[in-house]
Design a protein around this motif. Structure first.
Motif, PDB file in Angstrom:
ATOM      1  N   HIS A 123       0.821  -1.214   0.000  1.00 58.09           N
ATOM      2  CA  HIS A 123       0.000   0.000   0.000  1.00 58.09           C
ATOM      3  C   HIS A 123       0.859   1.269   0.000  1.00 58.09           C
ATOM      4  CE1 HIS A 123      -3.145  -2.834   0.412  1.00 58.09           C
ATOM      5  NE2 HIS A 123      -3.590  -2.578   1.636  1.00 58.09           N
ATOM      6  N   ILE A 164     -13.570   0.482   4.554  1.00 55.76           N
ATOM      7  CA  ILE A 164     -12.821  -0.006   5.720  1.00 55.76           C
ATOM      8  C   ILE A 164     -11.859  -1.097   5.281  1.00 55.76           C
ATOM      9  CG2 ILE A 164     -12.979  -1.046   8.026  1.00 55.76           C
ATOM     10  CD1 ILE A 164     -14.279   1.662   8.051  1.00 55.76           C
ATOM     11  N   CYS A 195      -7.180  -2.006   5.574  1.00 58.18           N
ATOM     12  CA  CYS A 195      -5.862  -1.345   5.642  1.00 58.18           C
ATOM     13  C   CYS A 195      -5.769  -0.303   4.533  1.00 58.18           C
ATOM     14  CB  CYS A 195      -4.748  -2.371   5.463  1.00 58.18           C
ATOM     15  SG  CYS A 195      -4.631  -3.537   6.829  1.00 58.18           S
ATOM     16  N   SER A 196      -6.107  -0.711   3.327  1.00 61.82           N
ATOM     17  CA  SER A 196      -6.071   0.160   2.158  1.00 61.82           C
ATOM     18  C   SER A 196      -6.979   1.379   2.351  1.00 61.82           C
ATOM     19  CB  SER A 196      -6.542  -0.624   0.943  1.00 61.82           C
ATOM     20  OG  SER A 196      -7.610  -1.487   1.310  1.00 61.82           O
ATOM     21  N   HIS A 219     -17.472  -0.069   5.437  1.00 59.61           N
ATOM     22  CA  HIS A 219     -16.972  -1.180   4.644  1.00 59.61           C
ATOM     23  C   HIS A 219     -17.850  -1.395   3.403  1.00 59.61           C
ATOM     24  CE1 HIS A 219     -14.546  -4.598   3.919  1.00 59.61           C
ATOM     25  NE2 HIS A 219     -15.331  -5.525   4.420  1.00 59.61           N
ATOM     26  N   ASP A 227      -9.578  -5.128  -1.979  1.00 59.62           N
ATOM     27  CA  ASP A 227     -10.256  -6.123  -2.792  1.00 59.62           C
ATOM     28  C   ASP A 227     -11.518  -6.631  -2.084  1.00 59.62           C
ATOM     29  OD1 ASP A 227      -7.953  -6.731  -1.220  1.00 59.62           O
ATOM     30  OD2 ASP A 227      -8.106  -8.836  -1.770  1.00 59.62           O
ATOM     31  N   GLY A 228     -11.437  -6.750  -0.762  1.00 59.21           N
ATOM     32  CA  GLY A 228     -12.610  -7.197  -0.025  1.00 59.21           C
ATOM     33  C   GLY A 228     -13.658  -6.106   0.025  1.00 59.21           C
ATOM     34  N   ASP A 229     -13.201  -4.926   0.344  1.00 63.17           N
ATOM     35  CA  ASP A 229     -14.076  -3.764   0.416  1.00 63.17           C
ATOM     36  C   ASP A 229     -14.797  -3.541  -0.913  1.00 63.17           C
ATOM     37  OD1 ASP A 229     -14.614  -1.300   2.139  1.00 63.17           O
ATOM     38  OD2 ASP A 229     -13.906  -0.356   0.291  1.00 63.17           O
ATOM     39  N   ASN A 250      -4.587  -6.805  -2.591  1.00 64.56           N
ATOM     40  CA  ASN A 250      -3.597  -7.698  -1.963  1.00 64.56           C
ATOM     41  C   ASN A 250      -4.105  -9.123  -1.822  1.00 64.56           C
ATOM     42  OD1 ASN A 250      -5.432  -7.334   0.040  1.00 64.56           O
ATOM     43  ND2 ASN A 250      -4.091  -6.189   1.416  1.00 64.56           N
ATOM     44  N   ILE A 283      -6.370 -10.473  -0.126  1.00 66.83           N
ATOM     45  CA  ILE A 283      -6.556 -10.933   1.256  1.00 66.83           C
ATOM     46  C   ILE A 283      -7.320  -9.846   2.015  1.00 66.83           C
ATOM     47  CG2 ILE A 283      -4.440  -9.863   2.235  1.00 66.83           C
ATOM     48  CD1 ILE A 283      -4.980 -13.373   3.169  1.00 66.83           C
ATOM     49  N   TYR A 284      -7.957 -10.230   3.086  1.00 68.90           N
ATOM     50  CA  TYR A 284      -8.462  -9.255   4.035  1.00 68.90           C
ATOM     51  C   TYR A 284      -7.318  -8.934   4.985  1.00 68.90           C
ATOM     52  CZ  TYR A 284     -13.390 -10.047   2.796  1.00 68.90           C
ATOM     53  OH  TYR A 284     -14.597 -10.120   2.160  1.00 68.90           O
ATOM     54  N   GLY A 285      -6.739  -7.763   4.840  1.00 67.94           N
ATOM     55  CA  GLY A 285      -5.611  -7.417   5.687  1.00 67.94           C
ATOM     56  C   GLY A 285      -6.042  -7.029   7.096  1.00 67.94           C
ATOM     57  N   LEU A 286      -6.882  -6.020   7.178  1.00 65.40           N
ATOM     58  CA  LEU A 286      -7.191  -5.428   8.480  1.00 65.40           C
ATOM     59  C   LEU A 286      -7.784  -6.432   9.467  1.00 65.40           C
ATOM     60  CD1 LEU A 286      -7.115  -2.722  10.036  1.00 65.40           C
ATOM     61  CD2 LEU A 286      -9.447  -2.323   9.294  1.00 65.40           C
ATOM     62  N   GLU A 331     -26.997   0.731   9.237  1.00 63.53           N
ATOM     63  CA  GLU A 331     -25.563   0.938   9.460  1.00 63.53           C
ATOM     64  C   GLU A 331     -25.133   2.333   9.005  1.00 63.53           C
ATOM     65  OE1 GLU A 331     -22.727  -1.098   7.064  1.00 63.53           O
ATOM     66  OE2 GLU A 331     -21.160  -1.005   8.596  1.00 63.53           O
ATOM     67  N   PRO A 362     -15.905 -11.851   8.045  1.00 64.48           N
ATOM     68  CA  PRO A 362     -14.967 -11.420   9.087  1.00 64.48           C
ATOM     69  C   PRO A 362     -15.306 -10.045   9.642  1.00 64.48           C
ATOM     70  CG  PRO A 362     -13.787 -12.161   7.108  1.00 64.48           C
ATOM     71  CD  PRO A 362     -15.239 -12.058   6.750  1.00 64.48           C
ATOM     72  N   GLU A 392     -22.453  -9.446   5.286  1.00 63.91           N
ATOM     73  CA  GLU A 392     -23.280  -9.944   6.383  1.00 63.91           C
ATOM     74  C   GLU A 392     -24.716 -10.196   5.941  1.00 63.91           C
ATOM     75  OE1 GLU A 392     -21.233  -7.388   6.595  1.00 63.91           O
ATOM     76  OE2 GLU A 392     -19.979  -7.591   8.384  1.00 63.91           O
TER      77      GLU A 392
HETATM   78  C1  LIG Z   1     -20.018  -4.126   7.872  1.00 64.07           C
HETATM   79  C2  LIG Z   1     -18.637  -4.524   8.182  1.00 64.07           C
HETATM   80  N1  LIG Z   1     -18.309  -5.814   8.081  1.00 64.07           N
HETATM   81  C3  LIG Z   1     -17.065  -6.225   8.343  1.00 64.07           C
HETATM   82  C4  LIG Z   1     -16.102  -5.347   8.731  1.00 64.07           C
HETATM   83  C5  LIG Z   1     -14.711  -5.828   9.088  1.00 64.07           C
HETATM   84  N2  LIG Z   1     -13.722  -5.540   8.092  1.00 64.07           N
HETATM   85  C6  LIG Z   1     -12.941  -4.469   8.200  1.00 64.07           C
HETATM   86  S1  LIG Z   1     -11.827  -4.356   6.959  1.00 64.07           S
HETATM   87  C7  LIG Z   1     -12.363  -5.798   6.271  1.00 64.07           C
HETATM   88  C8  LIG Z   1     -11.717  -6.379   5.052  1.00 64.07           C
HETATM   89  C9  LIG Z   1     -10.507  -5.680   4.623  1.00 64.07           C
HETATM   90  O1  LIG Z   1     -10.012  -6.262   3.455  1.00 64.07           O
HETATM   91  P1  LIG Z   1      -9.731  -5.387   2.185  1.00 64.07           P
HETATM   92  O2  LIG Z   1     -10.923  -4.595   1.837  1.00 64.07           O
HETATM   93  O3  LIG Z   1      -9.234  -6.295   1.131  1.00 64.07           O
HETATM   94  O4  LIG Z   1      -8.619  -4.343   2.631  1.00 64.07           O
HETATM   95  P2  LIG Z   1      -7.127  -4.615   3.124  1.00 64.07           P
HETATM   96  O5  LIG Z   1      -7.180  -4.560   4.606  1.00 64.07           O
HETATM   97  O6  LIG Z   1      -6.728  -5.952   2.609  1.00 64.07           O
HETATM   98  O7  LIG Z   1      -6.334  -3.513   2.516  1.00 64.07           O
HETATM   99  C10 LIG Z   1     -13.402  -6.316   6.997  1.00 64.07           C
HETATM  100  C11 LIG Z   1     -14.085  -7.567   6.652  1.00 64.07           C
HETATM  101  C12 LIG Z   1     -16.487  -4.004   8.839  1.00 64.07           C
HETATM  102  N3  LIG Z   1     -15.640  -3.057   9.215  1.00 64.07           N
HETATM  103  N4  LIG Z   1     -17.747  -3.634   8.557  1.00 64.07           N
END
Ligand SMILES: Cc1ncc(C[n+]2csc(CCOP(=O)(O)OP(=O)(O)O)c2C)c(N)n1
Ligand SMILES: Cc1ncc(C[n+]2csc(CCOP(=O)(O)OP(=O)(O)O)c2C)c(N)n1
Ligand code: SF4
Ligand code: SF4
Ligand SMILES: [Mg+2]
Ligand SMILES: [Mg+2]
Lengths: 295, 572, 572, 295
Positions: free
Chosen positions: A32, A59, A61-62, A78, A103-105, A131, A133-136, B283, C224, C252
């Motif tokens: 990042h 939400i 790390c990114s 998120h 990528d998750g976000d 990345n 992966i879910y980092g945070l 939310e 997660p 969720e």
């Molecule tokens: C509604 C909701 N669900 C779950 C989460 C928990 N959460 C925070 S960051 C994240 C995933 C992060 O992965 P990514 O978006 O790939 O970013 P990275 O940290 O890899 O840069 C999750 C599941 C949240 N904050 N809000």
């Protein structure tokens, strides 16, 4: 001209002057950092006035990125940055609107918004820090994780096919699509700059290693796989881009560079057209509207 | 009740012109200087099915749809069957016959007027003229002002060309003729025309849209849902005239997100939905609260829970409106009584969101959504527009500065020197994350206490009924208020010592007002259209009141008679 | 407190082995027959940052993390700075020195033990051995059973090979040596080893997972979120052993949807999340309610609202848990006190969902999520498995048949003769849509009243404290219960007439129990970790109690001393 | 074999015997009748045991379909049918799982779930009844509405590019993708039958006119545009399908027929593999799991 290009070349700031007072909190070696460096550089080269720039994120790390950049900014929920940014952009088409996220976000919880950002051609730049992966949340599979990856809730290995962000966005009708590797901040910068200059929805996917939780998609791994887009790719034809990406993927490689760019009316332009059509303006006589409901 | 306060119900198959018949009557009476209050039920299915339009007409002010109807006009046998049990001695009954699809076996004392609607329409070669025949008959039988009615018809059909108009007027005349040939057996009649009043006639949903426009809305994000969609429809037509924007989002989560994003950009922003949408927004409403970004959400409540009874009336989203978010995130919750409120309180709610920098939920309901009512024509300039507090450029900008009134100046993007982050994470005054216990307490207090002054700033809840001590005090909210008003009229007229309180600000709760009111009542009755007695719950929790809940939840609103009966029951 | 009830806090930079040091101490003490209760804070950031692990150790039963710590071991200057204000006369202080990154200026009366942790680790050529040096010193200074500690280390490092083990043991011995060379200035010591008990040591989140497994969970859908993710982690490892399925969903909303779908298919199903996820699930929880499809949702609460304080403790989702859906849709809400409850009540909650065919929300919280505790080893067969009522094949099948107990038999797909629709629309007994007022009332009553018997069937809320009349009665929920237990012990020991009630079934509310309890108390105190006093709200609304709310919301749990002080304050 | 094929050819029922006791409530001339007829016929031809079939839907006119079909069924929430069905299918891989729903239900509010149904290859059949409008809520634009359409909340005409459901699903990795017109129930039936027989995620998009609210995409309009998929299309290569669809679209036509079919492990098969790997079974000694947490 009521669009964001009016804020280009308005300031002379070095890349590092786009740093905010908040220090990045990422792990050493996190990809990042490379993306962030690319952003600083792109903003600097464009002379983008940070007062007219809004950085938004979800939400992850990114999604911490906006904290580290000089500009207006919003750290949303998120998966929702793209939708929030849509509101910001339509409300103020004169702003440069940038979303950064993971990528998750973007493709898991936020996946329902992505098609509509692209097909509505919202004039913003979306930077995906991929990345895989879910980092945070400390390392669960994301929709871009390779199937073989063992992770937090997949102790016996993954069970799903990953998706390809650029293929998705090309299908969705994004009018600017690029892909880069965080280890090459120069390419990141140039693609981000192009994206910011582009009128319409621009998407840049950046492979960004997570040394802490993703032990298979390392910087070295990415570096060994990237292949530049050939010069003769027909940039304005999204099917060429799709074919190219699929072909490179089949070779087990990753296509980097600008993949597609085309022009189409943006949603804010459509809205401006509507306003013009009905003769709308801030001084419009509201009583005329009331009177329409007389019996 | 004087006979000139008349309720006419028209019912038949969806698509037979039931709705337009009612609309013509309403418009004609409004032009004749009378008030109207309508109530409709739509078929649950898309096409066909039972449709009903009821219009109450009076020379005096009307607060609700009435107890029942005085005149019933049945277009077909199904409509007759569904309403037969409501026909009482004295009801006037107009129906399609001879030649209709049924032959009524009427209860004693009902005055029947057979009008060959279908047969006549058929003869005219225009099936759609059936309702014009009915209208002609109704006009003659019940003194619906013919002159204004003809004008309404001319305005409406005139646009479609001479021939269409002529055909419809012909049907109207024929209907009138049939009625003239019949002997008038009842004494129901619409009040005579008066000096026309300066009114508009508009539905609750349109009125919310109008309120938004007059409240100078900039941005609306829509996602269709029954019974709220017409709010967006209205806004979509007019907001471009103000230079504003309406977008249809991909879902309700996107809608509220876009609202928050546009509001961050400095624009007055809102969305409108019903229960399922409000649930999905929970939310992001929390994010609006935490980041102190103004947002208006209108919830046109419907029968719940879940998909529930999507086209029916209920007042059952109060729990969700007040408590629907994780963590402590109280917000401003208001509810409208009638169509006039829909206009005024929507404009007002936009101001409150801007002023308090917080989410505001405005509750309307299914019985108001489609109810058209005559209301005094709003003056475009009667609406004060309160702007959010904006930074004056002095000193160092801190988005979440702790000020005396706990409200921090905002800064639109593009304000030099005020770059900042708005965030859903806990933060200090600048917006940077801050997780210390002290900071969390301080910021929590700021966000939660800043809306408290509203309790005193807001106009006090209206009181009704007798002065001094009452045997029963009624507290009502939403469209139930209009029903209670009439019950109070009747009860006090009958010498009962009753009074009522009509809160429109539901959260934060005007506790002192409730206490003062209750101090003058022996018992407190709280009628509401939900199962659990949701306002009663909050009264018990936040005041010393011991309300007697009176709940119904069958998809229909209360009637004044129900309230009267209940009061009589509990004051025995 | 006797000196053998000891609290040790270890703190330093994340990644320095703080967590494993704590885990080793815990495991060694547990093997030595003692009880442990741990409490941790993680850095808000991913890597580095401040990490803290506190372990309370006792020969007796422990209910909470303690007031403060007796022994503090600082790995670096930041840890020292952050904790310095908590050092009081009598605290034992172990720190990295000489050669560490700081030199403490200690308050009077603190017994300091410098141990050259970094320097020794450096000398050994293994930076990661720093915590072993500390562990050796701590073991000697505070009587942490060396034999069990060595066994724990051998089990752990043995897997990594002889050399790794030897290196670590060498560091351990060196640390011990440094401590031996120092004079013991305080009297803190861990209780002597006892007969080992039959216990497991497990965190709250893992315990929820274990409870689910022992409750014979079939299907888990995960997304997660901090601090709930470890529930899914645990389940993902073990559910395949039962032939069950865990899927990670896209969000969720998908998670709860999948749970409802799997449950419709006849499977015991659940998900686990935190506040933001619960908010997103609101609409589908209403569907589970309306369609009477069993579903278990575990909410590990965190600091709210919005993104809030994601790694911190709070008990602030009660409003959302009870009221979070549009329409009237009350559900069963339970909350756990401790890790033992996490196991047992998760298994139980699965049963309740099946039995009552309704959504069940089980509340845990951030302070339990990562707290490891010793609990009696659960016996796999101690858990009764209650199956949902299934159709016996007799007569005509109606999914929503009105039965005496209001619970209708379900039928898994594949049951011949029982094809039916489950739906979120209002429906009659067969499931076909039905919108009549009478039907809506009847079905509403069925769905809402069917869970009422639980109030009596559920084990009564536990009572604590004096018999007879008390000056103060405390009502606590969630992990605050464990804190109150100790406060009650101290207060009664001091002769105060106090008592307490520990409800675990929060909705439907056991009103009679609250009333009976309150009848024996002069005042009612309700401590909870949220801003608005959420349980107090429900007590005021649904009982005659006049609770005194005692709320804190700084991200940290209560301590027994805080409760004691508050009781003393209000009973003055 | 623990999959749904065991319930094929178990019953002999005529198409009309798959009708439930509930009569369809659609408007006269609604295309959804054609889709329903196709479903009855496909189920009949397959001899599918309705006791082992679950029909699920979201909310919309199209989502009323399950009420009219003999089977187990669930009428869920707007946009959620696919996610609910995922739970049902994974819980009981022996069932035939069918989702029916609208273009709004599937690609607007439900759009976030679609990619994951496909890439996870959930063994179900998803039938999209694409009338390019929100029917049940009385006529707003949907994501498949053509830009020129004036509708309820777009009184001055639409402002957005429509999306193409089959292109999306091909990109998402659906392993069976077909497209038909409701006016041709025979083709509908044959594609639905193929989809039911297919092991993996199958998607059938059916153009279904809404005469009440969509006045431009009429039955006649659709009928005039459909062109059959050529016999020589490489069915197992999704890029061929994508190229074909794009090409037909560019001609302003609509490709109908089977577009793609390929094989990949389904998610329930992956799950079964996991269970086998860890030696899982209903009699597994749970005490062994408890004991792992001894200190
Ligand atoms: C509604 C909701 N669900 C779950 C989460 C928990 N959460 C925070 S960051 C994240 C995933 C992060 O992965 P990514 O978006 O790939 O970013 P990275 O940290 O890899 O840069 C999750 C599941 C949240 N904050 N809000
Ligand atoms: C959460 C939620 N939002 C909105 C609605 C209202 N709603 C019901 S059906 C529908 C759209 C229907 O369109 P489509 O899915 O295309 O189906 P069709 O009626 O056209 O067959 C909407 C928006 C709802 N029921 N739930
Ligand atoms: S966890 Fe991964 S993505 Fe997050 S900061 Fe560390 S390296 Fe980067
Ligand atoms: S509204 Fe349209 S989609 Fe709905 S039933 Fe009628 S024709 Fe069919
Ligand atoms: Mg990521
Ligand atoms: Mg549709």
């Amino acid at each position: 001209m009521n669009d964001m290009t009016q804020h280009f070349h308005q300031v002379e700031m070095k890349p590092k002057e786009f740093k905010s007072e908040v220090e990045p909190v990422w792990c050493p070696g996190c990809g990042h950092y490379g993306v962030l460096a690319g952003m600083y550089r792109a903003m600097s080269e464009l002379g983008l006035d940070p007062n007219y720039t809004v950085n938004l994120s979800g939400i992850g790390c990114s999604s911490r990125t906006p904290y580290f950049v000089q500009s207006y900014k919003m750290h949303t929920l998120h998966g929702r940055a793209g939708a929030v940014a849509t509101g910001t952009q339509l409300a103020r088409p004169d702003l440069a609107v940038i979303v950064t996220g993971g990528d998750g976000d973007g493709f898991s919880i936020g996946g329902g918004h992505m098609p509509h950002l692209a097909r509505k051609n919202i004039n913003m730049t979306y930077i995906l820090m991929d990345n895989r992966i879910y980092g945070l949340t400390k390392g669960q599979v994301s929709p871009t994780s390779r199937k073989e990856m063992k992770a937090y809730t997949t102790p016996y290995g993954g069970v799903e096919e990953p998706l390809d962000p650029v293929l998705y966005m090309l299908t969705y009708g994004a009018t600017y699509v690029g892909q880069a590797f965080a280890g090459n901040p120069k390419m990141c910068a140039s693609l981000i700059k192009g994206a910011l200059e582009h009128q319409g929805f621009s998407f840049v996917n950046i492979f960004s290693q997570c040394p802490t939780f993703n032990k298979i998609d390392t910087a070295k791994y990415f570096k060994g796989l990237v292949v530049d887009v050939p010069d003769d790719l027909e940039l304005d034809d999204s099917s060429s881009a799709m074919a190219h990406v699929q072909q490179v993927n089949r070779q087990g490689k990753l296509a980097v560079g600008l993949l597609h760019q085309s022009q189409r009316t943006t949603l804010d332009q459509e809205m401006a057209r509507l306003v013009k059509k009905v003769g709308g303006n801030a001084e419009y006589d509201l009583q005329k509207i009331v009177d329409l409901s007389r019996p | 009740m004087e006979k000139s306060d008349l309720v006419i119900r028209v019912a038949g198959e969806g698509g037979e012109g039931i709705i337009s018949t009612g609309d013509f009557i309403s418009a004609a009476c409004a032009r004749a200087g009378l008030e109207i209050y309508t109530f409709k039920t739509f078929p649950a299915e898309i096409k066909g099915g039972y449709a009903m339009y009821q219009v109450r007409i009076s020379a005096n002010h009307i607060h609700n749809q009435g107890d029942t109807f005085d005149v019933f006009c049945a277009f077909n046998g199904e409509a007759y069957e569904l309403n037969r049990h409501l026909l009482t001695p004295g009801t006037a009954f107009v129906y399609d016959g001879p030649g209709g699809d049924f032959e009524p076996d009427l209860p004693d004392g009902v005055s029947a007027y057979p009008i060959p609607m279908s047969a006549t329409a058929k003869k005219l070669g225009e099936k759609r003229a059936k309702n014009m025949v009915a209208l002609g008959a109704l006009s003659h039988l019940f003194n619906i002002n013919e002159e204004t009615l003809i004008r309404v018809l001319s305005d409406k059909f005139g646009k479609k060309g001479e021939k269409v108009l002529a055909k419809n007027l012909e049907a109207f005349e024929l209907g009138k003729g049939f009625a003239q040939a019949l002997e008038k057996k009842d004494s129901w009649r619409v009040a005579d025309a008066k000096e026309p009043k300066d009114v508009i006639i508009i539905s609750g949903n349109e009125a919310v849209g109008l309120g938004a426009i007059l409240g100078r809305l900039d941005f609306f994000s829509a996602y269709p849902i029954t019974p709220a969609t017409e709010v967006a429809k209205y806004v979509s037509e007019h907001i471009p005239k103000l230079g504003g924007t309406l977008i249809q989002a991909e879902d309700e989560i996107a809608s509220i997100s876009q609202v928050v994003g546009a509001s961050y950009a400095g624009k007055r922003s809102m969305t409108a939905t019903s229960g399922p949408g409000l649930a999905l927004m929970s939310e992001m409403i929390g994010m609006s609260f935490m980041s102190e970004t103004p947002a208006l959400i209108v919830d046109v409540q419907r029968g719940g829970p879940s998909t529930g009874l999507p086209t029916k009336h209920e007042q059952s989203d109060l729990f969700l409106a007040i408590h629907g978010a994780h963590g402590d995130a109280p917000r401003i919750v208001l509810s409208v009584e009638n169509v006039k409120d829909c206009v005024e309180m929507t404009a007002e709610a936009l101001n409150l969101a801007e002023k308090y920098q917080t989410p505001v939920i405005l509750l309307s309901d299914g019985s108001l959504a489609f109810s058209t009512q005559t209301i005094p024509t709003p003056k475009a300039d009667q609406f004060e527009i309160i702007q959010r507090k904006r930074w004056d450029g002095d000193g160092e900008y801190r988005r979440y500065a702790l000020t005396e009134d706990l409200i921090s100046p905002m800064a639109d993007p593009g304000t030099p020197g005020a770059m900042h982050i708005a965030t859903g994470l806990e933060h200090g005054e600048t917006g940077a994350p801050r997780y210390t216990p002290e900071n969390h307490e301080t910021m929590h207090r700021k966000r939660i206490h800043k809306i408290q002054p509203l309790v005193d700033e807001y106009r006090p809840a209206e009181r009704d009924g007798v002065e001094g001590q009452a045997t029963v005090g009624i507290i009502a909210w939403g469209s139930t208020i209009g029903v209670v008003r009439e019950a109070i009229e009747r009860l006090t007229a009958a010498g009962q010592k009753v009074k009522a309180l009509y809160p429109k600000l539901l959260w934060p709760m005007p506790v002192a007002q409730y206490e003062a009111f209750a101090a003058e009542c022996d018992q407190i009755l709280v009628p509401e259209v939900n199962f659990q007695g949701q306002l009663s719950h909050f009264l018990r929790a936040e005041t010393s009141l011991k309300p007697i809940p009176y709940t119904i939840c069958g998809g229909l609103p209360f009637t004044p008679a129900m309230i009267v009966a209940k009061v009589e029951e509990i004051s025995k």
